[in-house]
Write an enzyme that holds these catalytic residues in place. Structure first.
Site, PDB file in Angstrom:
ATOM      1  N   HIS A  53       0.846  -1.200   0.000  1.00 54.25           N
ATOM      2  CA  HIS A  53       0.000   0.000   0.000  1.00 54.25           C
ATOM      3  C   HIS A  53       0.884   1.253   0.000  1.00 54.25           C
ATOM      4  CE1 HIS A  53      -3.475   2.537   1.437  1.00 54.25           C
ATOM      5  NE2 HIS A  53      -2.452   3.270   1.860  1.00 54.25           N
ATOM      6  N   GLU A  54       1.842   1.281   0.910  1.00 52.91           N
ATOM      7  CA  GLU A  54       2.720   2.447   0.999  1.00 52.91           C
ATOM      8  C   GLU A  54       3.625   2.565  -0.225  1.00 52.91           C
ATOM      9  OE1 GLU A  54       2.093   4.592   3.096  1.00 52.91           O
ATOM     10  OE2 GLU A  54       0.857   3.442   4.497  1.00 52.91           O
ATOM     11  N   HIS A  57       1.822   4.286  -3.101  1.00 55.90           N
ATOM     12  CA  HIS A  57       1.897   5.745  -3.016  1.00 55.90           C
ATOM     13  C   HIS A  57       3.267   6.241  -3.485  1.00 55.90           C
ATOM     14  CE1 HIS A  57      -1.895   6.052  -1.031  1.00 55.90           C
ATOM     15  NE2 HIS A  57      -1.495   5.546   0.126  1.00 55.90           N
TER      16      HIS A  57
END
Length: 213
Positions: A53-54, A57
């Site tokens: 998820h990170e 980004h």
């Protein structure tokens, strides 16, 4: 090309371990011994869900030419740990900070939606694998473990997606909503349906529905 600072790697590891423990506590229903037993299983789902998820980004930020770095939020980790004993996780251990002099709502929205989309894709991958091994899980301990890992991975990633898409404060949902209401509503609806199915039906019944068992 990804570039990580030593502080970023440290923060990612700390956040990963603590968030994994939080979800293990929830899945162990507050029982510490059960949580410890669940921890290795939970770490697969959280490891894939949280880290990717990170990185989602970070990847999109760097694609647009910005420097992006994950930073830990200690207070967020403490809140996550406390809420886990009440049966849910307020998962805000930190965030990827994108450094830019100026950024349009569109670019900010695309960077923000990358994380939840990764979680939705991972949830579907975990569900697909769980479906493929379900029949064999009844006869094989290895496949049974794979099924449990995938079931937990599906539940955690669907939750992470819908949680991060909430239009609250500095969560991803606020930025996506500011950019494009249509994309936000479609994405959070998909994540919410996946999460609701996990909470009401359970992964076993979802899989049985898929295979027509």
């Amino acid at each position: 090309m990804f570039k990580f600072t030593s502080n970023e790697v440290r923060d990612l590891i700390i956040a990963f371990v603590v968030i994994s423990l939080c979800f293990a506590i929830v899945n162990g229903r507050g029982d510490i011994n059960a949580a410890i037993s669940m921890l290795p299983i939970v770490m697969v789902g959280v490891g894939a869900g949280f880290i990717l998820h990170e990185l989602g980004h970070k990847f999109v930020s760097m694609k647009y030419g910005y420097w992006a770095e994950f930073k830990l939020w200690p207070q967020g980790l403490l809140i996550a740990l406390i809420t886990s004993f009440f049966g849910f996780v307020f998962a805000a251990p930190g965030a990827v900070y994108t450094y830019a002099n100026y950024m349009t709502d569109e670019i900010n929205g695309k960077i923000s939606i990358a994380g939840p989309i990764v979680n939705i894709i991972l949830a579907l991958i975990f569900l697909a694998i769980a479906t493929m091994v379900y029949t064999s899980a009844a006869y094989s301990e290895t496949y049974a473990i794979i099924f449990i890992v995938c079931a937990v991975g599906y539940s955690i990633n669907s939750f992470l997606a819908v949680f991060n898409l909430l239009p609250i404060g500095n969560l991803d949902g606020s930025k996506v909503l500011r950019w494009n209401f249509g994309i936000w509503i479609i994405t959070i609806a998909i994540a919410a349906i996946l999460t609701l199915m996990s909470m009401t039906m359970g992964v076993v019944n979802i899989v049985r529905l898929i295979i027509g068992f």
